[in-house]
Enzyme design. Sequence first.
Site, PDB file in Angstrom:
ATOM      1  CB  THR A  32       2.087 -80.971   9.807  1.00 46.27           C
ATOM      2  OG1 THR A  32       1.108 -80.748  10.838  1.00 46.27           O
ATOM      3  CG2 THR A  32       2.825 -82.274  10.060  1.00 46.27           C
ATOM      4  CD  GLN A  91      -4.211 -86.491   9.513  1.00 46.21           C
ATOM      5  OE1 GLN A  91      -5.420 -86.314   9.480  1.00 46.21           O
ATOM      6  NE2 GLN A  91      -3.401 -85.897   8.667  1.00 46.21           N
ATOM      7  CG  ASP A 140       8.474 -78.598  23.921  1.00 45.82           C
ATOM      8  OD1 ASP A 140       8.476 -78.817  22.689  1.00 45.82           O
ATOM      9  OD2 ASP A 140       8.643 -77.469  24.419  1.00 45.82           O
ATOM     10  CB  THR A 145       6.728 -84.910   3.786  1.00 44.37           C
ATOM     11  OG1 THR A 145       5.873 -84.241   2.850  1.00 44.37           O
ATOM     12  CG2 THR A 145       8.000 -84.078   3.931  1.00 44.37           C
ATOM     13  CG  ASP A 146       4.476 -85.067  -0.852  1.00 44.88           C
ATOM     14  OD1 ASP A 146       4.202 -84.084  -1.559  1.00 44.88           O
ATOM     15  OD2 ASP A 146       3.887 -85.273   0.235  1.00 44.88           O
ATOM     16  CE1 TYR A 198       6.068 -80.828   7.379  1.00 45.24           C
ATOM     17  CE2 TYR A 198       5.694 -81.116   5.025  1.00 45.24           C
ATOM     18  CZ  TYR A 198       5.647 -81.610   6.318  1.00 45.24           C
ATOM     19  OH  TYR A 198       5.192 -82.882   6.546  1.00 45.24           O
ATOM     20  CE  LYS A 246       8.762 -84.761   8.215  1.00 49.23           C
ATOM     21  NZ  LYS A 246       8.596 -85.443   9.540  1.00 49.23           N
ATOM     22  CB  ALA A 292       5.924 -83.764  11.554  1.00 51.24           C
TER      23      ALA A 292
END
Length: 312
Positions: free
Chosen positions: A75, A15, A49, A114-115, A138, A142, A73
Amino acid sequence: MMKRPRIFLTGANGQAGFEIWQALAPIAEVTAFKGPQDRVAAVPAETLDLCDAAALEQAIRSVKPDLIVNPAAYTAVDKAESDQERAFLVNATAPAIIGRVAREIGAGVVHFSTDYVYSGEGNSPYHEDERIAPNNVYGQSKWQGEANLMASGAAYITLRTSWVYGVYGHNFVKTMLKLGREKEALRIVNDQFGAPTSARTLANFTQNLVQLGRIHGFPATFTAHQGVYHLTDRGCTNWHAFAEEIFRLARAYGANLQVKKVDGCPSSEYPTPAKRPHNSRLSLARIEESFGFQPPRWEDALAAMMAPLLGL
């Protein structure tokens, strides 16, 4: 005429990648990539990849970009708990390779994080310099990616975001619209707080960075602003209230929804393999002060995206 910069874009099937490609294609030469197992991208994209270190390095050197934009990522937050090797290859090792090659060829890097790198405790917005304490695989992967990019010596800008949704790809908004058409009653978690963020906001800021790079030069721009920034839409809500606003807007656009009752419930009703943060609030002070960038309120951003999300 100002030279069109060369952009190396990962995650073209996602997205954020989709919106970023749309924002950058008019002003840059964008070479977009998607994963080998990913669905066909909505934009012209080559297959790459990110777990293949040699292929990633070769692809970057072939494009010779002025800027690498990395929204790709791993996710699948719950799956990452049992698929740790691949999560770390995509989220941690790939940014290390991107950073090293970017430093060697003189390219800037925009990396998305990310948070989930925070503990998710408390009620106040996190600032960029607060303690890192991810509580799932995750988030750990990150954070390792951020650290690897930081250590690479590349000129980079890392953008931590939260609750991202867009027209392309899987997200909470699309799930709610599907469930709202199928079910009359829903129960949605109401004890996790954060800012829903339109992928278009991420794309608009990335476009601003590219414009700055075109004017001042990419190495100079990214060296001057190097560091970590929070980038979300403004405001705060919880998943239950977010869902209510999705349904309100959908009905305003004439969507035929079956849902009549939307109750809030605690996270404990929906146990998951990976622990979710209760507090995903992120302070926007640094990005606003450094770039003068004012993200929209989350309600306004959602309203602007609702028509295309509904396919209108």
